[in-house]
Write a protein that holds these residues in place. Structure first.
Motif, PDB file in Angstrom:
ATOM      1  N   ARG A 163       0.994  -1.322  -0.075  1.00 53.05           N
ATOM      2  CA  ARG A 163       0.076  -0.142  -0.064  1.00 53.05           C
ATOM      3  C   ARG A 163       1.135   1.307   0.110  1.00 53.05           C
ATOM      4  O   ARG A 163       1.047   1.790   0.970  1.00 53.05           O
ATOM      5  CB  ARG A 163      -1.008   0.058   1.168  1.00 53.05           C
ATOM      6  N   GLN A 186      -7.829  -1.816   5.683  1.00 53.90           N
ATOM      7  CA  GLN A 186      -6.615  -1.446   5.001  1.00 53.90           C
ATOM      8  C   GLN A 186      -5.551  -1.466   6.352  1.00 53.90           C
ATOM      9  O   GLN A 186      -5.748  -1.907   7.414  1.00 53.90           O
ATOM     10  CB  GLN A 186      -6.433   0.173   4.588  1.00 53.90           C
ATOM     11  N   LYS A 246      -4.011  -1.242  -2.095  1.00 50.68           N
ATOM     12  CA  LYS A 246      -3.266  -2.263  -2.181  1.00 50.68           C
ATOM     13  C   LYS A 246      -2.922  -2.856  -3.703  1.00 50.68           C
ATOM     14  O   LYS A 246      -3.779  -2.925  -4.330  1.00 50.68           O
ATOM     15  CB  LYS A 246      -3.834  -3.574  -1.450  1.00 50.68           C
TER      16      LYS A 246
END
Length: 230
Positions: A113, A163, A213
C-alpha cells in the motif's frame, strides 16, 4: 508512549508477477516501497521503523534505503512465508531489541500500500493513543453487498475492507502472536489476531482510496494516475 512502525515488504506477489516482488516495482519513478518508508520517516508521530523483507530481496532493499534518507530505521529482518509469519518475526525483533516498552504502540503497515496518506497515518496513531487500537476501514468498490437473505444486515450494508496500518499496544501484539504460534494458527491480518487472543477491537477510522493495495499489475497504473492527478 512511543510509536514503532513495522513495514512489511515480503509476500509472494503471485498474482502480480512471478519475477518481481511488487513492493520494489517502480511507482512514480521509484520503487513502491520508497513511498510508505518516506511517509513513516516524515511523520512526527512515528519514532522508529523496522523493515521486514524476504531473504532474496536484501539487495533491492538496500537500494530503497539508499534512495530514502531515513534516520528512524532501526533494523531490517527477514520475514516468513506468510504475512502472519512476517508480522511475528517483526514483532519478536522489536521485543528482543529491548527498545520497545510494553506500553508503546506498534503499527504494522503493508508495503504493498504505497500511497499511505500522512493525515491518515497520524490520525490512526492519535486514535490508538486515545482508545487503545485503530485500523482504517474503506468501503471498496470491489467488495460485494451482503446477501439480502441475511436478516442480520440491512439491504445497503457493505463489507468493509480493512486497510493498513493497524495500530495496537505492544504487549497485546506480543501476547497475541506468541499464543497464535503455540496454537499453530494464522490470522488474516493484525486485527483478527489481537481480537482473538487479547480481546481488543480496533477503532475503525475511515480509510482512503489512495491507500489501495497493489495486487495486480493493473493496480500500478491506477497508482500512477493518482500521483499524476496530484
Amino acid at each position: 508512549m512511543k510509536t514503532h512502525a513495522i513495514l512489511l515488504a515480503g509476500g509472494s506477489s503471485a498474482r502480480f508477477t512471478d519475477e518481481e516482488n511488487k513492493v520494489y516495482f517502480p511507482v512514480g519513478r521509484k520503487p513502491a516501497l520508497c513511498w510508505p518508508l518516506e511517509t513513516l520517516e516524515k511523520s512526527e508521530y512515528v519514532d522508529s521503523i523496522l523493515l521486514v523483507v524476504r531473504e532474496e530481496d536484501w539487495e533491492k532493499t538496500n537500494i530503497v534505503i539508499e534512495l530514502v534518507e531515513t534516520n528512524k530505521l532501526i533494523g531490517i529482518t527477514a520475514g516468513g512465508k506468510t504475512r502472519h509469519e512476517s508480522e511475528y518475526e517483526g514483532l519478536m525483533y522489536l521485543k528482543n531489541s529491548g527498545n520497545v516498552s510494553e506500553n508503546d504502540l506498534i503499527l504494522i503497515h503493508d508495503g504493498a500500500r504505497p500511497l499511505l496518506p500522512m493525515y491518515l497515518l497520524d490520525e490512526l496513531i492519535e486514535v490508538a493513543k486515545r482508545n487503545g487500537a485503530s485500523a482504517p476501514g474503506f468501503n471498496s468498490k470491489n467488495l460485494s453487498v451482503k446477501s439480502t437473505s441475511d436478516k442480520k444486515y440491512s439491504l445497503d450494508e457493505t463489507i468493509v475492507e480493512l486497510q493498513t496500518p493497524q495500530v495496537f499496544p505492544a504487549d497485546e501484539l506480543w501476547k497475541s502472536y506468541e499464543l497464535a504460534r503455540i496454537d499453530d494458527w494464522q490470522a488474516v491480518d493484525t486485527t483478527e489476531c489481537v481480537s482473538k487472543y487479547a480481546g481488543r477491537e480496533a477503532v475503525i477510522v475511515p480509510g482512503d482510496p489512495k491507500n489501495m493495495k497493489v495486487t495486480f499489475i493493473e493496480d500500478i497504473f491506477e497508482l500512477e494516475k493518482i500521483i499524476t492527478d496530484e
